[in-house]
Design a protein around this motif. Structure first.
Motif, mmCIF file in Angstrom:
data_model
loop_
_atom_site.group_PDB
_atom_site.id
_atom_site.type_symbol
_atom_site.label_atom_id
_atom_site.label_comp_id
_atom_site.label_asym_id
_atom_site.label_seq_id
_atom_site.Cartn_x
_atom_site.Cartn_y
_atom_site.Cartn_z
ATOM 1 N N LEU A 294 -2.536 8.086 -0.816
ATOM 2 C CA LEU A 294 -1.621 7.092 -0.256
ATOM 3 C C LEU A 294 -0.297 6.977 -1.028
ATOM 4 N N ASP A 295 -0.362 7.054 -2.359
ATOM 5 C CA ASP A 295 0.858 6.868 -3.157
ATOM 6 C C ASP A 295 1.646 8.157 -3.327
ATOM 7 N N ASN A 296 1.065 9.252 -2.911
ATOM 8 C CA ASN A 296 1.595 10.556 -3.279
ATOM 9 C C ASN A 296 2.108 11.350 -2.075
ATOM 10 N N ALA B 203 -7.348 -2.124 0.616
ATOM 11 C CA ALA B 203 -8.567 -1.521 0.059
ATOM 12 C C ALA B 203 -9.179 -0.543 1.052
ATOM 13 N N GLU B 204 -9.138 -0.916 2.318
ATOM 14 C CA GLU B 204 -9.688 -0.048 3.356
ATOM 15 C C GLU B 204 -8.854 1.238 3.469
ATOM 16 N N ALA C 155 0.824 -1.217 0.000
ATOM 17 C CA ALA C 155 0.000 0.000 0.000
ATOM 18 C C ALA C 155 0.861 1.272 0.000
ATOM 19 N N GLY C 156 2.026 1.188 -0.641
ATOM 20 C CA GLY C 156 2.902 2.358 -0.713
ATOM 21 C C GLY C 156 3.905 2.456 0.427
ATOM 22 N N TRP C 157 3.901 1.488 1.323
ATOM 23 C CA TRP C 157 4.793 1.532 2.482
ATOM 24 C C TRP C 157 5.791 0.387 2.431
ATOM 25 N N VAL C 158 7.022 0.671 2.888
ATOM 26 C CA VAL C 158 8.086 -0.322 2.854
ATOM 27 C C VAL C 158 8.165 -1.016 4.217
ATOM 28 N N PHE C 159 8.128 -2.332 4.164
ATOM 29 C CA PHE C 159 8.253 -3.145 5.372
ATOM 30 C C PHE C 159 9.441 -4.085 5.227
ATOM 31 N N PRO D 33 3.468 -12.914 3.243
ATOM 32 C CA PRO D 33 3.523 -11.525 2.760
ATOM 33 C C PRO D 33 2.537 -10.638 3.530
ATOM 34 N N VAL D 34 2.854 -9.352 3.619
ATOM 35 C CA VAL D 34 1.971 -8.425 4.344
ATOM 36 C C VAL D 34 0.556 -8.485 3.751
#
Ligand code: FES
Ligand SMILES: [Fe+2]
Length: 385
Positions: free
Chosen positions: A185-187, A176-177, A153-157, A166-167
């Motif tokens: 979220l991506d920006n 989706a939520e 979702a745009g975040w690095v884990f 996988p996350v």
């Protein structure tokens, strides 16, 4: 069902969690016992996913972020090829910690400050002074060691467990939520990160954040927050290894965090929170144009690093309401909760306490502590079953 009306032995480390409504809370020693803490480290934190930051923090080659996980340390880099890599943050010469800042940007190499071994951004050993004098030395044998990473979702884990699901699988449905409430979220880019050391177990901090019971009953800042939302509609939902707690906006709000709402822009006017097992939270305060991260990083049985990240959309100015909300979180709401975390931690040691009781009532869904029970159960199962 365990007894709830008398103090129990502080050495009793079992818990019957089968009846959330009538049963006892997880016993107090789970919040300070060193053995429990050691088990949590081995069974939870050595296997789970750790939030490092947003992908946009790795937009340029040489950007890096360091993530410590107990005595382990991981450095996540943006490679010359634009790809994200994660490495054990240690020099392969004699084991010196490589990068010592939380984040930064390097030219083309990660350089060890001890004997100046230099690594490419793709982890390969580029140069190592005087090793040409060594017999049987090959740079290829001394690359940085990889750590598993994922973008969700745009975040690095990152995780230290190569077998962890996988996350996206662990938290199926969560993205989706997030996208429903956080359109940018991506920006987003990092605006500010604040670290606070809290004298409390990491679970004490988590459980405070996942219940609405204390909202209109504790300090004045909490009442301000409750007034920004239509509190009756506050909904807390468990989905196994992720959970949400979401409040619709109060339609009568004209000001927030001391600023007028007129002319403000926002990600969402809802109070949106989503937690991922075990210690990552993303959220947005009502009427703010930002995404907050809230991570409780265990440092010891009774010490945690509470990390507040604030991310705002790239390329547009941060609105006054959002700036005020960040300030309000750092100086008002955060401290009000942290004070509760610390007094709660102290009380858990008392001979006058052993286990308590969850306020779980389907007629009070906005205040119910069912998420607290759910979270405690996940913790208990992780270390005891
Ligand atoms: S320990 Fe890194 S160069 Fe020696
Ligand atoms: Fe709170």
């Amino acid at each position: 069902m365990g007894k709830i009306d008398s103090p129990r032995s502080q050495s009793d480390l079992t818990w019957d969690y089968s009846d959330p409504v009538n049963g006892p809370t997880i016993p107090a020693p789970f919040f300070f016992d060193p053995q429990i803490f050691a088990e949590e480290k081995q069974r939870i934190f050595m296997h789970c996913w750790h939030l490092v930051g947003h992908v946009n923090e790795f937009a340029e080659p040489g950007n890096y972020v360091v993530q410590d996980i107990f005595e382990q340390s991981v450095v996540v880099t943006a490679g010359a090829d634009g790809r994200i890599h994660a490495w054990h943050n240690v020099c392969r010469h004699r084991g010196n910690r490589l990068m010592t800042q939380r984040r930064g940007k390097v030219g083309g190499v990660l350089r060890c400050q001890y004997h100046s071994w230099c690594y490419n951004l793709d982890g390969g050993l580029r140069s190592a002074p005087r090793t040409e004098h060594l017999a049987c030395f090959s740079k290829e044998d001394h690359s940085l060691r990889k750590v598993r990473h994922e973008v969700f979702a745009g975040w690095v884990f990152v995780t230290l467990d190569d077998a962890a699901p996988p996350v996206a699988e662990m938290a199926a449905g969560a993205e989706a939520e997030m996208r429903r409430f956080l359109p940018d979220l991506d920006n987003v880019v990092l605006v500010e990160e604040t670290d606070v050391i809290v004298d409390a177990n990491w679970k004490v901090i988590q459980e405070n954040s996942i219940e609405g019971y204390h909202f209109d009953l504790s300090g004045p800042v909490h009442k301000e927050l409750a007034a920004l939302i239509d509190f009756k509609g506050y909904t807390l939902t468990a989905h196994d290894r992720w959970w949400t707690y979401i409040g619709p906006p109060n339609p009568n709000a004209t000001h927030a965090y001391g600023e007028p709402l007129e002319g403000a822009t926002w990600q969402t006017d809802w109070f949106f929170n989503i937690g991922l097992w075990p210690n990552t939270t993303f959220y947005s305060f009502p009427y703010t144009d930002m995404i907050g991260t809230f991570i409780m990083i265990p440092l010891g049985p009774e010490k945690s690093l509470l990390r507040f990240g604030y991310y705002a959309p790239k390329g547009r100015p941060v609105p006054a309401v959002t700036k005020a909300a960040i300030e309000w979180m750092n100086t008002q709401l955060g401290p009000e909760d942290i004070e509760l975390n610390v007094t709660n931690q102290k009380g858990l040691h008392s001979m006058g306490f052993g286990s308590g009781r969850y306020l779980i009532d389907e007629n009070l869904p906005n205040q119910s502590e069912h998420l607290v029970h759910h979270f405690h159960k996940l913790c208990y199962q992780a270390i005891r079953e």
